[in-house]
Scaffold this active site. Structure first.
Site, PDB file in Angstrom:
ATOM      1  N   HIS A   1     125.791  87.160  41.848  1.00 54.76           N
ATOM      2  CA  HIS A   1     125.355  88.430  41.253  1.00 54.76           C
ATOM      3  C   HIS A   1     126.578  89.184  40.772  1.00 54.76           C
ATOM      4  CE1 HIS A   1     123.137  92.137  40.603  1.00 54.76           C
ATOM      5  NE2 HIS A   1     124.146  92.759  41.203  1.00 54.76           N
ATOM      6  N   PRO A   2     126.577  89.716  39.603  1.00 54.15           N
ATOM      7  CA  PRO A   2     125.561  89.576  38.565  1.00 54.15           C
ATOM      8  C   PRO A   2     125.845  88.343  37.716  1.00 54.15           C
ATOM      9  CG  PRO A   2     127.190  91.149  37.824  1.00 54.15           C
ATOM     10  CD  PRO A   2     127.614  90.672  39.202  1.00 54.15           C
TER      11      PRO A   2
END
Length: 146
Positions: free
Chosen positions: A124-125
């Site tokens: 993430h991200p």
């Protein structure tokens, strides 16, 4: 049909002709891509191809942190899953679709099911969260213990 499937077929042809084996070509998780605008990639069946019951999950690029940064591009992933959790198909439209479909191709070739993809920890991200989101929606993934 595709350059990458032809490469695999050539490997089998050499193996069988030169080494005397008689192995049939296998195509686990064979993906395809169209490098248009937008990019389109997929593997397996579409909803129109599926016989019987199945679940569908979708996730828009805008529903993920990095995907939202690509506002002008848009895009989505769709997962098509059998009642037994089998990955029947996956389709991605948007930036890096040809790269994103490889996550599913590798998972299918390794024997993973839809829940396995949904539960895999994703960076993430990253855009791969679009694929994870589609599988989470398809298997009605909730947080463990909730």
């Amino acid at each position: 049909m595709f350059k990458h499937s032809g490469d695999k077929e050539a490997e089998y042809a050499v193996e069988n002709a030169v080494r005397g084996n008689e192995r049939p070509v296998e195509y686990p998780g064979m993906a395809h891509a169209v490098f248009g605008s937008p990019h389109v990639a997929g593997l397996g069946q579409t909803e129109g191809d599926v016989d019987g019951e199945y679940a569908v999950g979708t996730c828009a690029y805008d529903d993920t942190a990095l995907g939202a940064a690509l506002r002008d591009e848009g895009g989505f992933a769709k997962a098509i899953v059998g009642t037994d959790g089998e990955v029947l198909g996956c389709h991605v439209v948007g930036p890096d679709a040809a790269t994103l479909i490889h996550e599913v191709s590798t998972a299918v070739a390794a024997g993973a099911d839809a829940r396995g993809i949904a539960e895999t920890i994703h960076v993430h991200p990253a855009l791969s969260e679009v694929v994870q989101g589609a599988f989470r929606a398809a298997v009605d993934y909730g947080l463990p213990g909730l």
